[in-house]
Design an enzyme around this catalytic site. Structure first.
Site, PDB file in Angstrom:
ATOM      1  N   THR A 148      58.259  53.225  19.920  1.00 46.22           N
ATOM      2  CA  THR A 148      57.292  52.773  20.937  1.00 46.22           C
ATOM      3  C   THR A 148      55.863  52.493  20.293  1.00 46.22           C
ATOM      4  O   THR A 148      55.584  52.969  19.310  1.00 46.22           O
ATOM      5  CB  THR A 148      57.026  53.640  22.030  1.00 46.22           C
ATOM      6  OG1 THR A 148      56.315  54.828  21.662  1.00 46.22           O
ATOM      7  CG2 THR A 148      58.138  53.995  22.836  1.00 46.22           C
ATOM      8  N   ASP A 149      55.217  51.341  21.113  1.00 45.47           N
ATOM      9  CA  ASP A 149      54.024  51.117  20.396  1.00 45.47           C
ATOM     10  C   ASP A 149      53.019  52.143  21.470  1.00 45.47           C
ATOM     11  O   ASP A 149      53.298  52.940  22.142  1.00 45.47           O
ATOM     12  CB  ASP A 149      53.679  49.640  20.896  1.00 45.47           C
ATOM     13  CG  ASP A 149      53.924  49.035  22.191  1.00 45.47           C
ATOM     14  OD1 ASP A 149      53.748  50.101  23.239  1.00 45.47           O
ATOM     15  OD2 ASP A 149      54.097  47.900  22.344  1.00 45.47           O
ATOM     16  N   LEU A 150      51.715  51.680  21.359  1.00 43.45           N
ATOM     17  CA  LEU A 150      50.609  52.545  22.148  1.00 43.45           C
ATOM     18  C   LEU A 150      50.787  52.553  23.405  1.00 43.45           C
ATOM     19  O   LEU A 150      50.341  53.669  24.208  1.00 43.45           O
ATOM     20  CB  LEU A 150      49.293  52.002  21.714  1.00 43.45           C
ATOM     21  CG  LEU A 150      48.894  52.369  20.346  1.00 43.45           C
ATOM     22  CD1 LEU A 150      47.477  51.627  19.917  1.00 43.45           C
ATOM     23  CD2 LEU A 150      49.054  53.715  20.209  1.00 43.45           C
TER      24      LEU A 150
END
Length: 153
Positions: free
Chosen positions: A28-30
């Site tokens: 995932t990203d942030l």
């Protein structure tokens, strides 16, 4: 005796191969949404394990100099985001079989919800990169997965 988990390889349900993945933090990203390139990784893993389920030994083919599969073209459509800790099923179907290639349709599903789908063609290539006929036994294995009425050529 030491217990050891077995590697996942999914299951074949009629003409579909189903392969489970989970969205981990590293995917995932942030915002905890799965990064778009991870769908390609999940689709690749599902196809690789599909070959194992069909008793297609890619490693032996490469090591003997026979050849390997390579993605020739791919289109992907993203519809909804996968999020951290989601359980995803990758569904793979063979839609067309030719002497040196196979077309496939793959879908990433969270339950009944379609997250992404891809259409692709994989070609069997010799070590020099030129197209080569797939081994006959491999073509026969793929026939069992054809989702259309088309006969292999």
């Amino acid at each position: 005796m030491t217990l050891r988990p077995t590697p996942p390889d999914g299951l074949i349900d009629g003409t579909r191969h189903l392969y489970a993945v989970r969205v981990y933090y590293e995917d995932t990203d942030l915002s905890q949404v799965a990064y778009h390139a991870n769908y390609l990784r999940w689709f690749e893993r599902a196809r690789s394990d599909l070959l194992r389920r069909l008793d297609i030994d890619q490693r032996a083919a490469v090591e003997s100099g026979e050849g390997a599969y390579a993605v020739a073209d791919l289109s992907i459509r993203y519809l909804r985001p996968a999020r951290l800790d989601d359980d995803i099923v990758i569904e793979t179907q063979c839609t067309q079989l030719r002497a040196a290639s196979c077309r496939m349709h793959q879908r990433a599903l969270r339950g009944d919800e379609l997250l992404a789908e891809a259409d692709l063609r994989v070609g069997f290539v010799a070590p020099d990169g030129r197209p080569r006929r797939q081994p006959r036994a491999w073509q026969e294995a793929f026939k069992s997965l054809l989702s259309s009425e088309e006969e292999p050529q």
